[in-house]
Write a protein that holds these residues in place. Sequence first.
Motif, PDB file in Angstrom:
ATOM      1  N   PHE A 119      27.280  31.381  42.267  1.00 20.67           N
ATOM      2  CA  PHE A 119      27.538  32.729  42.799  1.00 20.67           C
ATOM      3  C   PHE A 119      26.439  33.737  42.423  1.00 20.67           C
ATOM      4  CE2 PHE A 119      31.720  31.157  43.713  1.00 20.67           C
ATOM      5  CZ  PHE A 119      32.150  31.945  44.750  1.00 20.67           C
ATOM      6  N   VAL A 120      25.419  33.297  41.632  1.00 19.29           N
ATOM      7  CA  VAL A 120      24.376  34.252  41.241  1.00 19.29           C
ATOM      8  C   VAL A 120      23.651  34.763  42.485  1.00 19.29           C
ATOM      9  CG1 VAL A 120      22.160  34.449  40.028  1.00 19.29           C
ATOM     10  CG2 VAL A 120      24.112  33.361  38.898  1.00 19.29           C
ATOM     11  N   CYS A 121      23.438  33.847  43.456  1.00 21.03           N
ATOM     12  CA  CYS A 121      22.693  34.245  44.661  1.00 21.03           C
ATOM     13  C   CYS A 121      23.599  34.431  45.881  1.00 21.03           C
ATOM     14  CB  CYS A 121      21.625  33.211  44.980  1.00 21.03           C
ATOM     15  SG  CYS A 121      20.335  33.191  43.742  1.00 21.03           S
ATOM     16  N   LYS A 122      24.915  34.426  45.701  1.00 21.15           N
ATOM     17  CA  LYS A 122      25.788  34.708  46.853  1.00 21.15           C
ATOM     18  C   LYS A 122      27.010  35.491  46.382  1.00 21.15           C
ATOM     19  CE  LYS A 122      28.737  30.645  46.934  1.00 21.15           C
ATOM     20  NZ  LYS A 122      29.400  29.691  47.769  1.00 21.15           N
ATOM     21  N   ASN A 123      27.666  36.139  47.324  1.00 23.32           N
ATOM     22  CA  ASN A 123      28.779  37.030  46.948  1.00 23.32           C
ATOM     23  C   ASN A 123      30.151  36.529  47.376  1.00 23.32           C
ATOM     24  OD1 ASN A 123      27.180  38.858  45.662  1.00 23.32           O
ATOM     25  ND2 ASN A 123      26.850  40.133  47.461  1.00 23.32           N
ATOM     26  N   ASN A 124      30.189  35.566  48.296  1.00 19.36           N
ATOM     27  CA  ASN A 124      31.490  35.146  48.831  1.00 19.36           C
ATOM     28  C   ASN A 124      31.672  33.646  48.661  1.00 19.36           C
ATOM     29  OD1 ASN A 124      31.413  37.748  49.742  1.00 19.36           O
ATOM     30  ND2 ASN A 124      30.843  37.203  51.821  1.00 19.36           N
ATOM     31  N   GLY A 125      32.925  33.220  48.510  1.00 19.97           N
ATOM     32  CA  GLY A 125      33.197  31.782  48.467  1.00 19.97           C
ATOM     33  C   GLY A 125      34.373  31.472  47.565  1.00 19.97           C
ATOM     34  N   VAL A 126      34.581  30.154  47.329  1.00 18.59           N
ATOM     35  CA  VAL A 126      35.686  29.707  46.469  1.00 18.59           C
ATOM     36  C   VAL A 126      35.152  29.572  45.046  1.00 18.59           C
ATOM     37  CG1 VAL A 126      37.287  27.830  45.980  1.00 18.59           C
ATOM     38  CG2 VAL A 126      36.855  28.503  48.341  1.00 18.59           C
ATOM     39  N   LEU A 127      35.752  30.318  44.127  1.00 19.79           N
ATOM     40  CA  LEU A 127      35.292  30.320  42.734  1.00 19.79           C
ATOM     41  C   LEU A 127      35.930  29.195  41.931  1.00 19.79           C
ATOM     42  CD1 LEU A 127      33.768  31.762  40.418  1.00 19.79           C
ATOM     43  CD2 LEU A 127      35.817  33.120  40.034  1.00 19.79           C
ATOM     44  N   PHE A 128      37.197  28.884  42.260  1.00 18.60           N
ATOM     45  CA  PHE A 128      37.917  27.874  41.470  1.00 18.60           C
ATOM     46  C   PHE A 128      38.997  27.268  42.338  1.00 18.60           C
ATOM     47  CE2 PHE A 128      41.743  26.813  39.061  1.00 18.60           C
ATOM     48  CZ  PHE A 128      41.228  25.909  38.141  1.00 18.60           C
ATOM     49  N   GLU A 129      39.273  25.970  42.129  1.00 14.68           N
ATOM     50  CA  GLU A 129      40.366  25.354  42.884  1.00 14.68           C
ATOM     51  C   GLU A 129      40.880  24.176  42.086  1.00 14.68           C
ATOM     52  OE1 GLU A 129      41.386  24.110  47.437  1.00 14.68           O
ATOM     53  OE2 GLU A 129      39.295  24.298  46.884  1.00 14.68           O
TER      54      GLU A 129
ATOM     55  N   GLN B 260      44.034  28.284  44.308  1.00 16.95           N
ATOM     56  CA  GLN B 260      42.660  28.471  44.761  1.00 16.95           C
ATOM     57  C   GLN B 260      42.296  29.940  44.535  1.00 16.95           C
ATOM     58  OE1 GLN B 260      41.615  28.881  48.999  1.00 16.95           O
ATOM     59  NE2 GLN B 260      40.265  27.126  48.725  1.00 16.95           N
ATOM     60  N   ILE B 261      41.087  30.177  43.981  1.00 14.42           N
ATOM     61  CA  ILE B 261      40.641  31.560  43.774  1.00 14.42           C
ATOM     62  C   ILE B 261      39.393  31.761  44.623  1.00 14.42           C
ATOM     63  CG2 ILE B 261      39.881  33.266  42.087  1.00 14.42           C
ATOM     64  CD1 ILE B 261      41.228  31.576  39.917  1.00 14.42           C
ATOM     65  N   GLY B 262      39.477  32.706  45.566  1.00 10.77           N
ATOM     66  CA  GLY B 262      38.326  33.013  46.418  1.00 10.77           C
ATOM     67  C   GLY B 262      37.802  34.401  46.085  1.00 10.77           C
ATOM     68  N   LEU B 263      36.514  34.626  46.373  1.00  9.71           N
ATOM     69  CA  LEU B 263      35.896  35.925  46.077  1.00  9.71           C
ATOM     70  C   LEU B 263      35.186  36.469  47.298  1.00  9.71           C
ATOM     71  CD1 LEU B 263      34.001  35.489  42.695  1.00  9.71           C
ATOM     72  CD2 LEU B 263      36.276  36.377  43.056  1.00  9.71           C
ATOM     73  N   LYS B 264      35.175  37.795  47.389  1.00  6.33           N
ATOM     74  CA  LYS B 264      34.387  38.467  48.401  1.00  6.33           C
ATOM     75  C   LYS B 264      33.917  39.754  47.724  1.00  6.33           C
ATOM     76  CE  LYS B 264      34.801  39.757  53.211  1.00  6.33           C
ATOM     77  NZ  LYS B 264      35.694  40.082  54.293  1.00  6.33           N
ATOM     78  N   SER B 265      32.595  39.980  47.620  1.00  4.11           N
ATOM     79  CA  SER B 265      32.186  41.174  46.884  1.00  4.11           C
ATOM     80  C   SER B 265      31.025  41.886  47.566  1.00  4.11           C
ATOM     81  CB  SER B 265      31.825  40.832  45.438  1.00  4.11           C
ATOM     82  OG  SER B 265      31.232  39.570  45.359  1.00  4.11           O
ATOM     83  N   GLU B 266      30.903  43.179  47.258  1.00  2.00           N
ATOM     84  CA  GLU B 266      29.797  43.975  47.815  1.00  2.00           C
ATOM     85  C   GLU B 266      29.310  44.916  46.710  1.00  2.00           C
ATOM     86  OE1 GLU B 266      31.960  45.477  51.134  1.00  2.00           O
ATOM     87  OE2 GLU B 266      32.991  47.008  49.985  1.00  2.00           O
ATOM     88  N   PHE B 267      27.982  45.147  46.671  1.00  2.00           N
ATOM     89  CA  PHE B 267      27.405  45.996  45.622  1.00  2.00           C
ATOM     90  C   PHE B 267      26.439  46.993  46.272  1.00  2.00           C
ATOM     91  CE2 PHE B 267      28.682  42.113  43.595  1.00  2.00           C
ATOM     92  CZ  PHE B 267      29.224  42.524  42.382  1.00  2.00           C
ATOM     93  N   ARG B 268      26.445  48.220  45.767  1.00  2.00           N
ATOM     94  CA  ARG B 268      25.472  49.221  46.224  1.00  2.00           C
ATOM     95  C   ARG B 268      25.029  50.024  45.012  1.00  2.00           C
ATOM     96  NH1 ARG B 268      28.132  51.468  50.238  1.00  2.00           N
ATOM     97  NH2 ARG B 268      27.403  49.986  51.775  1.00  2.00           N
ATOM     98  N   GLN B 269      23.722  50.001  44.744  1.00  2.00           N
ATOM     99  CA  GLN B 269      23.155  50.661  43.562  1.00  2.00           C
ATOM    100  C   GLN B 269      23.913  50.227  42.303  1.00  2.00           C
ATOM    101  OE1 GLN B 269      22.607  54.809  44.745  1.00  2.00           O
ATOM    102  NE2 GLN B 269      20.731  54.195  45.755  1.00  2.00           N
ATOM    103  N   ASN B 270      24.498  51.173  41.549  1.00  2.00           N
ATOM    104  CA  ASN B 270      25.120  50.707  40.299  1.00  2.00           C
ATOM    105  C   ASN B 270      26.633  50.474  40.437  1.00  2.00           C
ATOM    106  OD1 ASN B 270      25.710  53.495  40.480  1.00  2.00           O
ATOM    107  ND2 ASN B 270      26.276  53.518  38.317  1.00  2.00           N
TER     108      ASN B 270
END
Length: 860
Positions: free
Chosen positions: A630-640, A645-655
């Motif tokens: 996940f270092v180079c991506k923001n979305n996907g399945v983190l654990f199963e 099942q744990i899925g993630l979707k994230s967005e970042f802007r500045q800090n």
Amino acid sequence: MEAVNLLSSNRYTEKQIGYLFISVLVNSNSELIRLINNAIKNDLASRNPTFMGLALHCIANVGSREMAEAFAGEIPKILVAGDTMDSVKQSAALCLLRLYRTSPDLVPMGDWTSRVVHLLNDQHLGVVTAATSLITTLAQKNPEEFKTSVSLAVSRLSRIVTSASTDLQDYTYYFVPAPWLSVKLLRLLQCYPPPEDPAVRGRLTECLETILNKAQEPPKSKKVQHSNAKNAVLFEAISLIIHHDSEPNLLVRACNQLGQFLQHRETNLRYLALESMCTLASSEFSHEAVKTHIETVINALKTERDVSVRQRAVDLLYAMCDRSNAQQIVAEMLSYLETADYSIREEIVLKVAILAEKYAVDYTWYVDTILNLIRIAGDYVSEEVWYRVIQIVINRDDVQGYAAKTVFEALQAPACHENLVKVGGYILGEFGNLIAGDPRSSPLIQFNLLHSKFHLCSVPTRALLLSTYIKFVNLFPEVKTTIQDVLRSDSQLKNADVELQQRAVEYLRLSTVASTDILATVLEEMPPFPERESSILAKLKKKKGPNTVTDLEEAKRERSADVNGGPEPAPASAASTPSPSADLLGLGAAPPAPAGPPPSSGGLLVDVFSDSPSAVAPLAPGSEDNFARFVCKNNGVLFENQLLQIGLKSEFRQNLGRMFIFYGNKTSTQFLNFTPTLICSDDLQTNLSLQTKPVDPTVDGGAQVQQVVNIECASDFTEAPVLNIQFRYGGTFQNVSVKLPITLNKFFQPTEMASQDFFQRWKQLSSPQQEVQNIFKAKHPMDTEITKAKIIGFGSALLEDVDPNPANFVGAGIIHTKTTQIGCLLRLEPNLQAQMYRLTLRTSKETVSQRLCELLSEQF
């Protein structure tokens, strides 16, 4: 209106006609309801037993919500009043039962409940019978309130069972004392576990033994009513013995009694005996006793005329199957399948597939069994069954060569079922190379054999075969041109079906332009499948509905010695160890309780008395690998795992950032006390602020809940927060911890720069503490496009034509925190010959250079 007027008459005949008319014809939302309710109220208050009876019958017959609202408070009073006549008590109990069934929320539980239980002691057996029906229904919903009914029911049952049939003159039916009441009392006792009081328990055991003894006595009458009444009590007693599942002696006796019925000339009795034995087979006490009847059951399967009885025989064979008799039972089921009724074929196929998998000691037997199954009943082999075969073959190295050889031989038959072609296509595409050394199954012969079936198959199967062909191009270069000719033919490239056309075009292009290395990477062998609940078992449960024999078996968690892999019924493939690279999700053959506390006695005590143990589980296996992804991506399945099942979707802007965490319940059972917690070290808390709202503590089966985390980066940081999830599943406590991928590079803003600006800035950041360099070996194939994508995913801008060496990658960006902005420059130099990289990072802050270098080095 005329009927309503008749209600106020004092003559029984007129009143009865009025009530009859209203019960049958009045609509529950009629405007006359108020008048009718008034008349009923008057009759209930009249204390005339006949009129009270008529009113109660009317309420029960209409049974609408309005009736319940008007009278649900009145009827319990009549029921427990000391001066109410027996016949009215009977009607009141049944009337209350009817209202409770239609509107349980309107029947107020109160002080009358404890008094209703005492009706079980009533002199009048009619009142006891009606009260038992009422108490059974109420006890199913509120077991605690009616607990006292157990000892009263046992003593009442004891009096009936031990009495001579002459004692209960009016309630003896064809020499059987009070059979209906006995059945109802036995059914009431099935709402509760075995009685705790040893005296009550002893008395109940005595009753059950007496019922079993009476079943052995010669009949007192030849009439069918006598045997029906006697057997009704016997079967209900056996149901209670099975429900309590605690008296080995009774369970074995019940089993032997049922064994006698298996050869009874009465079809219904044979059916009921088979049905009850299915449940007995799932008890550890009586499983062995049930197995002694295997020959009789197999015989029933062959000779029984009635299809529903044959179906029960199949169910029983399935339930009594274990390691010792699996091969015999599967063989019998397969031979029956050839002549079985169409209506039950699919179910038998599922059962054979499950048993073959569950009790396979030798997987060559498993492969033979399933191929046989497809040969005999191919039309009834659902997708789940052949998917499962492929999963097992791929996950078990020891059977792959045998499977390829067997499937190759099976495909020689002139008429093959399409499901066999699917299995053959898949297995030969993966493992055809294991038999290609034999001139009888050379690559060309394998290809020609599969292609001879191609034109007879449906579109999905043809699509699968095209994938097999392209796999052959990789496995056997000598057939490459033959296969390219097939892909190039008009019938493929111009196929009317878009799926086939697309595959043909893409596979042809792939086989033409790709180097052998790339072909080998794209078309490499399938990785082992992650373990989930067997799809065929899930299909069987769905087909049979809840609370079937399979569920009972599952509930008992199987007899531990009989199942592959110990107490947990691990599907066959759990035995193979997936390669680490395939097991990125940490799904391997991990047990279903992920990283929970070890089941030592101490752990269990904690588990029982506390829903939220303070202990946080260690990180789940594979958590680190997942984190790195996940270092180079923001979305996907983190654990199963099998439950969650744990899925993630994230967005970042500045800090600032926002992360959506999706928790999915993969089971059909609710998760209770579901509490996800974010854990940060003291150090991390000062640099990273996380805010989150609690989620709903109950997650329904198959449902998904979402949690939002708001993130603010105050200063640069190195650690990552841990997400700990605790919940109860089916009575066991689950505890999972995973690292949450919130890393420093998420707060990157990419910066475009011209070549001279870049080198000018690069020189400015030349002091030793500003530069960090790492030389490391490549962990993944060195592909230019993938590397570019990762650098962009990491957050920096990728600067083209800046570095004098075009093979190098250069990036620039700014890390935003609440307090400062830190400029970052990076340079990645690949060395293809040595399969090494040199990564250099320069930033205005040493700790930032260090952390970014660590994070990015892990990616290549």
